[in-house]
Write an enzyme that holds these catalytic residues in place. Sequence first.
Site, PDB file in Angstrom:
ATOM      1  N   SER A 249       0.637  -0.891   0.316  1.00  0.00           N
ATOM      2  CA  SER A 249      -0.483   0.424  -0.474  1.00  0.00           C
ATOM      3  C   SER A 249       0.518   1.467  -0.099  1.00  0.00           C
ATOM      4  CB  SER A 249      -0.569   0.020   1.102  1.00  0.00           C
ATOM      5  OG  SER A 249      -1.419   1.143   0.723  1.00  0.00           O
ATOM      6  N   ASP A 565      -8.732  -3.190  -6.048  1.00  0.00           N
ATOM      7  CA  ASP A 565      -8.813  -3.938  -4.897  1.00  0.00           C
ATOM      8  C   ASP A 565      -9.785  -3.697  -4.137  1.00  0.00           C
ATOM      9  OD1 ASP A 565      -7.591  -2.109  -3.969  1.00  0.00           O
ATOM     10  OD2 ASP A 565      -5.380  -3.425  -3.397  1.00  0.00           O
ATOM     11  N   HIS A 618      -7.373  -5.738  -0.414  1.00  0.00           N
ATOM     12  CA  HIS A 618      -6.112  -4.425  -0.690  1.00  0.00           C
ATOM     13  C   HIS A 618      -5.033  -5.250   0.592  1.00  0.00           C
ATOM     14  CE1 HIS A 618      -3.400  -0.606  -1.214  1.00  0.00           C
ATOM     15  NE2 HIS A 618      -3.843  -0.819  -0.102  1.00  0.00           N
TER      16      HIS A 618
END
Lengths: 663, 664
Positions: A249, A565, A618
């Site tokens: 991320s 995602d 995610h």
Amino acid sequence: MASILRFRKLCFIEPTTKTYESFETPIEEKIQAIKEQEIDKNKKKRPVKARGWRCVDSCCWFIGCMCTTWWLLLFLYHCLPAGFKGPESPGVRLKNEGLTPLHPVVLVPGIVTGGLELWEGRPCSHGLFRKRLWGGSFTEVLKRPLCWLEHLSLDDETGLDPPGIRVRPVTGLVAADYFAPGYFVWAVLIENLAKIGYEGKNMYMAAYDWRLSFQNTEVRDQAFSRLKINIELMYVTNGNKKVVVVPHSMGAIYFLHFMKWVEAEPPIGGGGGPGWCDKHIQAIMNIGATFLGVPKAVSGMLSAEAKDVAFFRAMAPGLLDSEILGLQTLEHMMRVCRTWDSVISLLPKGGDTIWGDLDSSPEDSQPETHLTISSDKINNTKPQIELKQETKYGRIVSFGKAASEQHSSNLTSHDLLKDYLLHTAANCDEMKTEYGKISREGIMKLADNKAYTAGTLIDLLRFVAPKTMKRAEAHFSHGIADNLDDPKYTHYKYWSNPLETKLPYAPNMEIYSLYGVGLPTERSYVYKLSQSGKCNSIPFRIDSSAEGNGGAGALRGGVYSVDGDESVTVMSAGFMCAKGWRGKTRFNPSGSRTYIREFRHKAPASLLEGRGLESGSHVDIMGNVALIEDVLRVAAGASGEEIGGDRIYSDILKMADRVNIKL
Amino acid sequence: MAFLRRRKRPDDDPDTPDEDDDKTSKSHRRGRKRRKKNYSCLDNCCWLVGCICTTWWLLLFLYNTMPSSFPQYVTEKITGPLPDPPGVKCVKEGLEPKHPVVFVPGIVTGGLELWEGHECAEDLFRKRLWGGTFGEIYKRPSCWLQHMSLDNETGLDPPGIRVRPVSGLVAADYFAPGYFVWAVLIANLARVGYEEKNMYMAAYDWRLSFQNTEVRDQTLSRIKSNIELMVETNGGQKAVIIPHSMGVLYFLHFMKWVEAPAPMGGGGGSDWCAKHIKAVMNIGGPLLGAPKALAGLFSAEAKDVAFARGIAPGVLDSDVFQIQTLQHIMKMSRTWDSTMSMIPKGGETIWGGLDWSPEEGYLPSTRMPANMSSRCGQNMSDTRMCDPSRINYGRLISFGRNVAECRASDIERRDFRDVVKGNNLANRTCRDVWTEYHNMGLDGITAIPEYKAYTADDLLDLLEFVAPMMMQRGTTHYSHGLADDLDDPKYAHYKYWANPLETKLPDAPEMEIYSMYGVGIPTERAYIYKLTPTAECYIPFQIDNAAGDIDEHVCLKDGVYTVEGDETVPALSAGFMCAKGWRGKTRFNPSGIKTYVREYDHNPPLNFLEGRGTQSGAHVDILGNFQLIEDVIRVAAGASGKDVGGDRVFTDIFKWCKKINLKL
């Protein structure tokens, strides 16, 4: 009184029943003994007992029953042999294949997943020294919410600690292995790495305070220096093997910043010299990287409604949506979030070129096949084609559904900064959010039939949150560079924007982009003015009543979605590796090889699978078996070609083609 | 609800309500009771459990809603206002963090976690095996022992098992929940403004020999680069090192390692310590070893070298379980090379011979703690003293009390070294617990008491005789002698680095070395042993618990002679180097590093609210001693040894040192 007496009596009886395991004589003997001893007391007790069991007793009995059953089950559960085993984990399988650790591994966590602990606080935080404020069980949120918010906020002038408060990141692997008990982040990957032989000496968690701007993590905590020296240490102690970096991320752009920092000259940089990355880094395996930003961050900034950028909502969705409590909670949250500079790093980068303008966007003619997987398959043929022309993803924020659909010539043009700088000295006592300073008229005009694209969004944010943006824009930039050799690009604020930096000279380094696909991901929003005229309230909300016609469209609850995602769109995660950095480009002058690895989302088949072995969302993707296998193989020495090169399910290549960018 | 109704029915039955009225005819009542009992007993149980649960929850709830300042308020009501914790005191004086701080934990206090294990430990990945709640000992003791043991041959991991030290401050802040080690010191440093960027816990696997921590985990390299990092990021301020217990030896080893050239050492160059270290503040360091370690290795009876006894003393001392448990522990702890670093060093020169010892003439009762002397003054004269001339501390191990007390010329010793060991005694009755004693045979075992009394010089031979395998491993990593010529090239080998009597301190004239330790607690110094009656599967030797005086002020108690110290390390061992061996320019300290001795007199906590006391001098509890913490903070904030008050001595340490005849 009666119950106490009876309780005492039972206390006498209780042990005997247990020790002798007999039900008859001992009890009676005891009873007799008690009777003889306390005859007068018995007299008092008798009438009470005659009434039989009362309500309190029944309650007690009931609770006792429940507890005993619960314990019994718990005991049985613990006695169960560890018979049930899931499928063989990738770590074990690859170990049997003979994989052993080769490259040390560095894990770079993203936003919100890292733990934060208290080192110094106000009196209200008494007893929390070195306890987790963020991560863990979050019990303090419920116990003393205001105190908690106060301690998690940063100073809104400097973006650093407020006076008298020191909240610091947890260090070590525990920093982000589990976000909350049972909610893994890195734990599964760590466990699988350990299976093939990794341990503390060749695995390092680059924990940092994710609330700060990237450069400030170095200024305050020397997080970059720490990361540099640990990479160097692992490089030396593991027989001069380069490291494999696994950012997740926001960690991906954090590490991008690090690579520029480490090669830059001190005092701003780390002074590692131009060959540092080439010498120390084997591969960077970005997982769900937010390279070009996420639209979610926009809604988060505008109205604090991002769903998991801040995880708040997920914790108590009902509470937030209720009208009574909702306003205050959201405002508090917004106030806290806006002191976090790092959120600004997630705003969409590259302006209209990447994210599309009022009329077109790279995703526009994207077939909706992936999205319709989750929706109704029957009626997705006809409406889809009509919708395609209407969906204008480029308008990231539009006020009203109409503004999101009509032709661009009908929209009011906007010259925000020139026209109405109608900041009033608002008459609110407490200036909780910056909205308190903007007059209602200003807000009306902002919203008047307008649509904002990635380029104009920044202006909008500058208008509604001048202080935040001023602070944060000293640390982050969101443009595209025309000329990367311009000396201004040596400033650290450009380092985390892949469109305004060159990759370091490292021809042997490999860059992977691993991300999930097949989940609808927020791309643009339909906003409305909130009805409440109260001062300080957040004037905008996502128009959750705006639905696409036909139901199969991408507009749902005021949000247009594309493939991704769930947090990061395919474009954002994949574009740089698919086009921006592919081959020798101006962003990648030494031609570091890039690979795209997509992982199609598959919901967990049963409850037993937990968050799924093939998830693409995610955070859950960190438990994806195929992804773990890729990471393990690269860490054990495989190259990108050996693990299979690109692996693509989405239209990322087509979309990237449509982006008109000088390379 | 159906539940309730079914249960209630018998009570509401018209027959029963007046059951208790009938007190004359008990038989009648009994009969009725029997009818009822299949409800009542179970119901009563449930009722009781429910009651307890509800009360418990209620209390828990009240406890949680209680304002957090309440306990402090109560304490202050009872004992009067508490003194400010040293951190607060120093903040008021305006002290700020200046030098980065490095903690070096000692033996057993650091946590260990599992990274790879056998099947029985499958779900324990990255869970603590050592430290924390120790829940696994009870759940699967043999699995636990198996994983905590090291390889008998190499002193490294057994195949298929990887147990690694926990890293970070959590490694040794609390040993078990509520049992602090470094936590109090860390909290006070944090008050002044320290945080993780200028505090570092040099956690290492305390089971390994010091050099092996580098070989397996690169721990020494890690410490080196972390010190370098902290010095660099804190504007070039040198680090203050705070080792505790065995950490003192470990850090001594580190200082030699870091300056030694590369393959064996860290290649930091000869001025690394001078550049990076401001002060080494040793807390309770067994610089010359601890007799306790000896008893631990000899008969697994050390009380807290392995802590295991402390965890379950009752079980160990009972005759039924004792045999196997102790043998298991012995087997495990003998695979830990680090315990051998604490065997008394320096031989008879330091620890005394058959007929003399530096502490001779010392009586446990002569020196009372400073504030106690007024109270107990008159008591002292009444107490029947034992004859100090009869105590021979130099005989570390004697077989029988008369041997311990008679004159040296009266002891007839028969040498054990040449005795041929008998056949392997291990047979099937001993099950799978195998210790090296089984290899000695009856002849070997009986030869040992024949030698009667062992001094520090004989110790190594004794241990080599009873545990050849362990000592073979140990002697390649440690040395326990006394160097005649420190310039002999053989002393460049790493096995000498942890022995202060066989190494020179680094060339760092500006560095300071402190020796801080507790005094005022009787500390094991010499033992009286006996042969265990049946020697087949047992550990054949045992401390003779029966030997001792009954009197309160005694020289000998439960077979152990005690001297001044902190309960684990005798004052002599902790203080000698700083009081004499390193003081001024000596051959052990060629650059004349300044040394300070800081003693902390033990004051037991006044009441249980104080917990483990703020003036404790005990080996581990001293880390919560306010005076010591204040000293540490002052030095970390920039003060020198002179500023904090130079030497601070309560014992006769200087007198004892004088008796030691050591070339300097």
